[in-house]
Design an enzyme around this catalytic site. Structure first.
Site, mmCIF file in Angstrom:
data_model
loop_
_atom_site.group_PDB
_atom_site.id
_atom_site.type_symbol
_atom_site.label_atom_id
_atom_site.label_comp_id
_atom_site.label_asym_id
_atom_site.label_seq_id
_atom_site.Cartn_x
_atom_site.Cartn_y
_atom_site.Cartn_z
ATOM 1 N N SER A 24 -5.748 5.519 2.066
ATOM 2 C CA SER A 24 -5.337 4.934 0.605
ATOM 3 C C SER A 24 -4.752 3.486 0.621
ATOM 4 O O SER A 24 -5.080 2.596 1.217
ATOM 5 C CB SER A 24 -4.505 6.041 -0.064
ATOM 6 O OG SER A 24 -4.575 5.789 -1.710
ATOM 7 N N ASP A 26 -14.155 9.333 -5.794
ATOM 8 C CA ASP A 26 -13.035 9.233 -5.824
ATOM 9 C C ASP A 26 -12.408 8.892 -7.326
ATOM 10 O O ASP A 26 -13.054 7.597 -7.395
ATOM 11 C CB ASP A 26 -12.660 8.313 -4.568
ATOM 12 C CG ASP A 26 -11.072 8.259 -4.310
ATOM 13 O OD1 ASP A 26 -10.291 8.345 -5.371
ATOM 14 O OD2 ASP A 26 -10.582 7.932 -2.960
ATOM 15 N N HIS A 47 -10.168 11.953 -3.819
ATOM 16 C CA HIS A 47 -9.200 11.034 -3.148
ATOM 17 C C HIS A 47 -8.395 11.704 -2.220
ATOM 18 O O HIS A 47 -7.463 12.547 -2.435
ATOM 19 C CB HIS A 47 -8.377 10.578 -4.225
ATOM 20 C CG HIS A 47 -7.358 9.484 -3.651
ATOM 21 N ND1 HIS A 47 -7.824 8.189 -3.063
ATOM 22 C CD2 HIS A 47 -6.361 9.285 -3.417
ATOM 23 C CE1 HIS A 47 -6.839 7.480 -2.662
ATOM 24 N NE2 HIS A 47 -5.908 8.160 -2.642
#
Length: 491
Positions: A257, A386, A415
């Site tokens: 991320s 996502d 995600h």
């Protein structure tokens, strides 16, 4: 960008599910199909006519040439079968908030680093994965350890190295070592992270350390500065220290991320001088300006994700408010009034680093251009549904211009979700496979060879034709790591 705690979103999740499951009058046909055939589509994006050629070593010791694309395809499972009950990106993402992850134990020992740069003074914590050990009784921190730790104590299965352990840490072994960067406000304890770390260290062939962003994973900060989306200084210092402490270990890296965005920035800034042999970027937001825009286009994006991420960062701020409030650039009361993530960035990141707007910060800290400066093999793993690192922000075109990277996308996964039936995580398979292939079957001492160096990003095109004029114009210079904000990075 990597952390959605259960307690922050559960009430919001209930209302969101009610809206999505009961108030929507039309059944989404893709939902039905996902139940009938619950498999995500897998796609590969890479340069078509400019391979990075690597040297593969067979079991007999014979060497042959292979391409990075072939290695990435070999590492990626043929199918992406996920849990049909989590049939879209939102449910996959929400599910990460309900899992404690005690079934994926990873034990750590912590070392505190003091920043070696006058511009980025302060301290940060690096957690090293170690063999399981008997944890000291809860609350038994020495005065020195308490100096570096939040009042709530260290994360689970984590304690400090003793002085004797630190002195015996240097080694001449040649084990591959993985450097890990976590998501927005997470740390070494994150479940998604441990799903990759645990299988690598299981047989003792890998060493792993996690660079915790400043103030994360229950660490204290010692100055009024946290971190941002291009905060590459701590991983840069850590890599230098690892290179000196473990001179024979090949270093690899992975970012999740926001950590993936930071890692891509670091790799691009280092360019040809990079000490990392190979890297993985998982669920990166890439183009932060686009990710921010798409996140705020929907109610669920704004009121669930952005609000939760903003709340998490505000909580991080409050844990360190005594130090941050000493920063003359920060208005504490303005931070306390924020609701959404972009408001936090406006109140903290902009004044701290000198950006006029959060948009300017997002554009400058994005890694979608910087990745064109990466000169080591890298694998990207992204889910196209996502809701945080959105498909619109993915560097599809850029991936076709660099031979050093391959992007693998799945149509389904959310995600940092990719939950399979039984609780496994699909993304850990291509990632661990790729790392093992690169470390054990590719001769990383032999540099990769670019088939067509004249086609690398930044090279000026030249088409021979008798009807064309001679190219006498000054040659422009594309610098993928060139920034609007001069950070005066240490060399």
């Amino acid at each position: 960008f990597g952390y959605l705690p259960y307690i922050d979103i559960w009430s919001e999740l209930a209302s969101a599910l009610a809206l999505s499951l009961y108030l929507v009058p039309v059944i989404n046909i893709t939902m039905v199909l996902s139940w009938v055939c619950p498999s995500g589509r897998i796609s590969f994006y890479h340069a078509k006519d400019n391979n990075l050629l690597l040297t593969k070593v067979s079991e007999s010791g014979a060497k042959e040439q292979t391409s990075l694309v072939d290695v990435c395809r070999a590492a990626t499972p043929d199918t992406c079968h996920l849990n049909p009950l989590l049939f879209n990106g939102h449910l996959q993402t929400f599910w990460t908030a309900t899992k404690s992850g005690d079934n994926v134990p990873v034990y750590y020992k912590r070392k505190i680093f003091q920043a070696d740069s006058a511009m980025f003074t302060g301290q940060y914590a690096v957690d090293f994965a170690v063999e399981p050990y008997d944890m000291p009784p809860e609350g038994e921190l020495t005065d020195q350890e308490r100096k570096y730790t939040q009042p709530g104590g260290l994360p689970g299965r984590t304690s400090f190295f003793s002085q004797e352990e630190l002195e015996s840490l240097p080694s001449d072994d040649s084990k591959p070592m993985l450097v890990v960067l976590h998501g927005l406000s997470g740390g070494s304890y994150e479940l998604y992270l441990r799903h990759v770390v645990a299988p690598l260290i299981e047989d003792g062939t890998w060493e792993v350390c996690v660079v915790n962003s400043r103030g994360c994973a229950q660490s204290k900060i010692s100055t009024g500065v946290l971190y941002n989306a291009r905060a590459t200084w701590d991983i840069r210092q850590t890599v230098k220290w690892l290179r000196k402490t473990f001179p024979n270990r090949p270093l690899f890296a992975i970012g999740f991320s926001l950590g993936a965005n930071i890692l891509a920035n670091y790799l691009g800034e280092e360019g040809d001088a990079c000490q990392i042999k190979g890297a993985v970027l998982c669920a990166s937001p890439w183009n932060l300006d686009v990710s921010h825009f798409t996140l705020n286009q929907t109610w669920i994006g704004r009121e669930i994700y952005s609000k939760t991420l903003g709340t998490n960062m505000k909580a991080l701020f409050e844990r360190h408010v005594d130090e941050i409030s000493k920063n003359p650039r920060v208005d504490v009361e303005a931070v306390r009034k924020i609701t959404y993530l972009h408001e936090f960035d406006r109140a903290i990141q902009c004044p701290t680093w000198g950006y006029p707007t959060e948009g300017a910060y997002y554009r400058d800290a994005s890694s979608s251009d910087v990745m064109l400066g990466i000169r080591v093999p890298f694998l990207c793993v992204q889910a196209e549904d996502d809701p945080i690192a959105s498909r619109e922000a993915l560097p599809f075109q850029e991936m076709t211009q660099t031979p050093y990277g391959v992007m693998v996308t799945t149509s389904w996964g959310g995600h940092l979700g990719w939950y399979e039936v039984g609780g496994g995580r699909w993304f850990s398979k291509p990632i661990t496979n790729w790392l093992n292939l690169m470390a054990k079957e590719i001769d990383i001492q032999i540099p990769g060879v670019v088939e067509n160096p004249d086609k690398l990003p930044g090279q000026i095109a030249h088409h021979d034709d008798l009807n064309k004029d001679a190219d006498l114009a000054p040659k422009p210079d594309f610098g993928p790591s060139r920034r609007k904000l001069n950070m005066n990075l240490p060399q």
